[in-house]
Design a protein around this motif. Structure first.
Motif, PDB file in Angstrom:
ATOM      1  N   ASN A  63     -76.766  31.506 -63.940  1.00  0.00           N
ATOM      2  CA  ASN A  63     -75.671  31.559 -64.923  1.00  0.00           C
ATOM      3  C   ASN A  63     -74.288  31.533 -64.278  1.00  0.00           C
ATOM      4  OD1 ASN A  63     -77.348  31.731 -67.233  1.00  0.00           O
ATOM      5  ND2 ASN A  63     -77.659  33.904 -66.858  1.00  0.00           N
ATOM      6  N   MET A  64     -74.178  30.884 -63.136  1.00  0.00           N
ATOM      7  CA  MET A  64     -72.896  30.882 -62.420  1.00  0.00           C
ATOM      8  C   MET A  64     -71.866  29.984 -63.105  1.00  0.00           C
ATOM      9  SD  MET A  64     -72.599  32.845 -59.831  1.00  0.00           S
ATOM     10  CE  MET A  64     -73.725  34.219 -59.960  1.00  0.00           C
ATOM     11  N   ILE A  65     -72.348  28.980 -63.853  1.00  0.00           N
ATOM     12  CA  ILE A  65     -71.452  28.012 -64.496  1.00  0.00           C
ATOM     13  C   ILE A  65     -71.632  28.174 -66.001  1.00  0.00           C
ATOM     14  CG2 ILE A  65     -70.760  25.586 -64.534  1.00  0.00           C
ATOM     15  CD1 ILE A  65     -71.027  26.807 -61.698  1.00  0.00           C
ATOM     16  N   GLY A  66     -70.569  28.526 -66.711  1.00  0.00           N
ATOM     17  CA  GLY A  66     -70.745  28.723 -68.143  1.00  0.00           C
ATOM     18  C   GLY A  66     -69.451  29.037 -68.858  1.00  0.00           C
ATOM     19  N   ALA A  67     -69.592  29.513 -70.096  1.00  0.00           N
ATOM     20  CA  ALA A  67     -68.424  29.812 -70.920  1.00  0.00           C
ATOM     21  C   ALA A  67     -68.770  30.939 -71.888  1.00  0.00           C
ATOM     22  CB  ALA A  67     -67.999  28.569 -71.708  1.00  0.00           C
ATOM     23  N   PHE A  68     -67.763  31.680 -72.317  1.00  0.00           N
ATOM     24  CA  PHE A  68     -67.909  32.532 -73.484  1.00  0.00           C
ATOM     25  C   PHE A  68     -67.620  31.660 -74.698  1.00  0.00           C
ATOM     26  CE2 PHE A  68     -67.020  35.725 -70.231  1.00  0.00           C
ATOM     27  CZ  PHE A  68     -67.969  36.687 -70.529  1.00  0.00           C
ATOM     28  N   SER A 124     -66.115  36.112 -55.982  1.00  0.00           N
ATOM     29  CA  SER A 124     -66.493  36.836 -57.190  1.00  0.00           C
ATOM     30  C   SER A 124     -65.564  36.415 -58.327  1.00  0.00           C
ATOM     31  CB  SER A 124     -66.385  38.331 -56.953  1.00  0.00           C
ATOM     32  OG  SER A 124     -65.026  38.707 -56.939  1.00  0.00           O
ATOM     33  N   ARG A 125     -65.709  37.097 -59.457  1.00  0.00           N
ATOM     34  CA  ARG A 125     -64.835  36.848 -60.601  1.00  0.00           C
ATOM     35  C   ARG A 125     -63.380  37.168 -60.321  1.00  0.00           C
ATOM     36  NH1 ARG A 125     -67.141  39.279 -66.198  1.00  0.00           N
ATOM     37  NH2 ARG A 125     -68.568  37.586 -66.713  1.00  0.00           N
ATOM     38  N   GLN A 126     -63.098  37.849 -59.205  1.00  0.00           N
ATOM     39  CA  GLN A 126     -61.708  38.206 -58.895  1.00  0.00           C
ATOM     40  C   GLN A 126     -60.977  37.102 -58.139  1.00  0.00           C
ATOM     41  OE1 GLN A 126     -64.154  40.851 -58.748  1.00  0.00           O
ATOM     42  NE2 GLN A 126     -63.254  41.313 -60.739  1.00  0.00           N
ATOM     43  N   ALA A 158     -62.416  27.459 -65.660  1.00  0.00           N
ATOM     44  CA  ALA A 158     -62.907  27.816 -66.998  1.00  0.00           C
ATOM     45  C   ALA A 158     -64.396  28.157 -66.973  1.00  0.00           C
ATOM     46  CB  ALA A 158     -62.650  26.668 -67.971  1.00  0.00           C
ATOM     47  N   CYS A 159     -65.158  27.486 -66.106  1.00  0.00           N
ATOM     48  CA  CYS A 159     -66.622  27.621 -66.104  1.00  0.00           C
ATOM     49  C   CYS A 159     -67.147  28.564 -65.030  1.00  0.00           C
ATOM     50  CB  CYS A 159     -67.286  26.263 -65.881  1.00  0.00           C
ATOM     51  SG  CYS A 159     -66.937  25.065 -67.160  1.00  0.00           S
ATOM     52  N   TYR A 160     -66.421  28.764 -63.937  1.00  0.00           N
ATOM     53  CA  TYR A 160     -66.973  29.562 -62.841  1.00  0.00           C
ATOM     54  C   TYR A 160     -67.140  31.007 -63.304  1.00  0.00           C
ATOM     55  CZ  TYR A 160     -67.867  31.417 -58.189  1.00  0.00           C
ATOM     56  OH  TYR A 160     -68.459  32.027 -57.104  1.00  0.00           O
ATOM     57  N   MET A 161     -68.367  31.466 -63.317  1.00  0.00           N
ATOM     58  CA  MET A 161     -68.678  32.816 -63.814  1.00  0.00           C
ATOM     59  C   MET A 161     -68.066  33.046 -65.188  1.00  0.00           C
ATOM     60  SD  MET A 161     -68.610  35.089 -60.362  1.00  0.00           S
ATOM     61  CE  MET A 161     -69.728  34.657 -59.008  1.00  0.00           C
ATOM     62  N   ARG A 162     -68.027  31.983 -65.970  1.00  0.00           N
ATOM     63  CA  ARG A 162     -67.501  31.983 -67.350  1.00  0.00           C
ATOM     64  C   ARG A 162     -66.004  32.279 -67.426  1.00  0.00           C
ATOM     65  NH1 ARG A 162     -72.315  35.030 -68.270  1.00  0.00           N
ATOM     66  NH2 ARG A 162     -74.001  33.640 -68.892  1.00  0.00           N
ATOM     67  N   GLY A 163     -65.267  31.966 -66.337  1.00  0.00           N
ATOM     68  CA  GLY A 163     -63.818  32.047 -66.433  1.00  0.00           C
ATOM     69  C   GLY A 163     -63.148  32.923 -65.396  1.00  0.00           C
ATOM     70  N   ARG A 176     -65.319  39.677 -73.513  1.00  0.00           N
ATOM     71  CA  ARG A 176     -65.340  38.901 -72.272  1.00  0.00           C
ATOM     72  C   ARG A 176     -65.738  39.726 -71.054  1.00  0.00           C
ATOM     73  NH1 ARG A 176     -63.258  33.812 -72.974  1.00  0.00           N
ATOM     74  NH2 ARG A 176     -62.972  33.586 -70.756  1.00  0.00           N
ATOM     75  N   HIS A 232     -76.945  27.630 -61.035  1.00  0.00           N
ATOM     76  CA  HIS A 232     -76.543  26.869 -59.848  1.00  0.00           C
ATOM     77  C   HIS A 232     -77.579  27.206 -58.779  1.00  0.00           C
ATOM     78  CE1 HIS A 232     -74.275  26.047 -56.134  1.00  0.00           C
ATOM     79  NE2 HIS A 232     -73.492  25.265 -56.857  1.00  0.00           N
ATOM     80  N   PHE A 241     -67.714  24.339 -57.150  1.00  0.00           N
ATOM     81  CA  PHE A 241     -68.621  25.478 -57.340  1.00  0.00           C
ATOM     82  C   PHE A 241     -69.352  25.823 -56.044  1.00  0.00           C
ATOM     83  CE2 PHE A 241     -68.892  23.651 -61.844  1.00  0.00           C
ATOM     84  CZ  PHE A 241     -67.918  24.498 -62.329  1.00  0.00           C
ATOM     85  N   ALA A 266     -70.658  41.405 -59.050  1.00  0.00           N
ATOM     86  CA  ALA A 266     -70.171  41.932 -57.782  1.00  0.00           C
ATOM     87  C   ALA A 266     -68.651  41.818 -57.731  1.00  0.00           C
ATOM     88  CB  ALA A 266     -70.798  41.169 -56.618  1.00  0.00           C
TER      89      ALA A 266
END
Lengths: 364, 364
Positions: free
Chosen positions: B156-161, A98-100, A120-125, B239, B151, A89, B328
């Motif tokens: 909320n950088m580490i999480g899940a749906f 980013s999420r991309q 799975a956890c980084y920015m919720r997936g 999501r 983090h 992380f 972002a």
């Protein structure tokens, strides 16, 4: 290049198997690039694998215009913990991913499990790709989406079901694999035969010398067949509500061995080897498995270069470690047993047959 | 008892809203008990909420034969980190909780986010129930399945749906809520009107005195309507691949405020209040929002008892914090803007309009 599909609805993915995939730009373009949609790609690997395979992969990705973030962890099961997950992380956030971003797991099962859980956890997936470089991770952890880390009180206690976009298995990476780790991979291959396919078990038993000598045709055959067996079980029960538990054959005892000795003392596959012997002994004591079959199993495990004698941790220590095992339901400890070679059954066991089985670990 | 359905296919669940639910055994039997299938129930709460609401819930669950594991964390956003998440795992493992455990989140948004993430990861996923006790968590974090921890480099950088089995909202718990936290909840309620329903925004504006005086009919109306709006957005985009991002109105700036001041200095809702003003100013500078509407929005946020002036962290600090914001993309910073009151639009913005907006934070 051979392919096996893992059929999981919208989470389906393809496993590509071939020798030299990591050096083959056409193969990488076809199999890897579609899963790297964003500008940034983070490659998670370890200090053993990085000098061998990181550089050509980075060169290829940079040549096609990607920004590569390498994250190199120390090598070993003992680092499969939160502190080292946090380093992934840290690397992603320090590089403003980013999420991309796409995460690539380049290494064995520990790297695959940690990278998958981080994805799975980084920015919720975020998407991730598995490039397993050990026999064990090629036939086992790269299929099925189990990801996670260990907790001081239990193995793989913290994790997620999270499927990769694609898996690339380069059988050429096995040439640099230590013999001990090759044997650890053979443990899961033997398991696949024992729980699902008696002919495959016999073939593996008879082909053991070629497998240990890294015969590439023999290796390609077992990787493909093991991946097929595991993929079929996972497709039928992705989140382990029932059938999938048969893949844990040998693992309830195996996890107790790993926890009792301290993670990393034995390789996971070695603990599973000795754990399968205990599970076979328990199956024999419950009259599901003949003595002849029990001896066949022990001989095959020994021929793979794996331990067949579990360590003498003490019976109570085994029971304590298995009590927190994740396969433990509210009633007793659930074991995967063999109802003959090639047929698995799930059953809660306690009392004398279990104590008798654990007594075999008390060598003086 | 009123109910709102959150429609997410196989992950659908019901939100029950009523006054005194936590003391009502019939309601608990109907709404809570079906989600507690195993013998063990772990209740995660904090040192502020535990003395108020833990004991009756424990008594009820024990009376119906459950073994209850209470896990009490310190109260505050600054504890929404791995170290305190780990305490939940420690509590579950020390009490030998298996996959059949149900986790109950009893508290505000921090407890809900952490408990939900713990449930998502514990043994790769166990069921959980939300019992939100703050206005903010009742109208916001209890709907939609976003869970996680902070983090050091981002919120909320580490999480899940991960969706709950059921949500129980007892409006009577708001009687013990500090006024500052009530205002923080009103921030999200104002947001729901601004992004989706201009009549609701006007109603909230006109009803502000009754809401702040804890009029129970007014509160029940806003909780129900806000939950409906959020549930509809989440159902359309679970999501956050598109539409759901409109729920982040005011949050890109708000997260920068929280990160820049240090988590916990301002409440999340306070940062969102000032963040919504910045987002409205930006919308005005881009000619999407009239000056009259901008002033209406500022007045309503002020009437809710929320800050309307963002802190002067420095323009570069804002830009840096927003660069790692999870909204972002690879190209510029994505903002949620208002195209008039009641209509949200998603747009990447940089350059002078953004700098001019951030310049309003430089009060001397």
């Amino acid at each position: 290049m051979q392919t096996v599909m893992v059929n999981l609805g919208e989470r389906s993915y393809t496993i590509h198997i071939g020798s030299g995939l990591l050096q083959n730009h056409n193969a990488l373009q076809q199999a890897l690039l579609p899963s790297c949609a964003g500008k940034k790609v983070a490659i998670v690997t370890n200090t053993t694998v990085a000098p061998l395979y990181l550089s050509p992969l980075v060169s290829y990705l940079e040549a096609v215009g990607k920004t590569v973030v390498p994250i190199i962890l120390p090598d070993g099961e003992s680092y499969k913990d939160w502190g080292h997950l946090q380093r992934i992380f840290d690397g992603l956030l320090e590089n403003h991913c980013s999420r991309q971003v796409t995460l690539i797991a380049l290494g064995g099962g520990v790297i695959g499990d940690m990278t998958g859980f981080a994805a799975a956890c980084y920015m919720r997936g975020v998407p991730f790709v598995q490039i397993p470089t050990t026999l064990l991770s090629q036939v086992d952890s790269s299929v099925g989406g189990k990801t996670g880390i260990n907790h001081p009180l239990g193995k793989n206690m913290i994790g997620a079901f999270y499927q990769p976009q694609v898996v690339l298995i380069d059988t050429a990476t096995l040439k640099t694999l230590p013999a001990r780790e090759l044997s650890a991979g053979l443990a899961e291959i033997i398991k696949h035969g024992l729980i699902a396919d008696p002919e495959y078990f016999n073939w593996v038993t008879n082909t053991m010398p070629q497998l240990r000598a890294l015969d590439s045709d023999a290796l390609a055959t077992v990787i493909r067949r093991s991946v097929e067996i595991k993929a079929a079980v996972v497709a039928a029960d992705e989140r382990e509500s029932g059938l999938r538990a048969i893949l844990n054959f040998g693992h309830t005892f195996g996890h107790a061995i790993e926890a009792g000795m301290g993670y990393g003392t034995w390789l996971h596959g070695e603990a599973v080897g000795a754990g399968m012997v205990l599970a076979a002994v328990l199956s024999h004591r419950l009259n599901y498995l003949s003595e002849e079959n029990l001896n066949q199993i022990i001989n095959t495990i020994a021929a793979a270069g794996l331990p067949t004698q579990a360590p003498s941790l003490g019976v109570q220590a085994y029971l304590d470690h298995m009590a927190v095992d994740k396969k433990a339901g509210d009633h007793g400890i659930q074991f995967i047993l063999l109802d003959g070679i090639g047929r698995a059954k799930i059953q809660a066991v306690d009392g004398q047959p279990l104590l008798d089985t654990l007594a075999t670990t008390n060598k003086q």
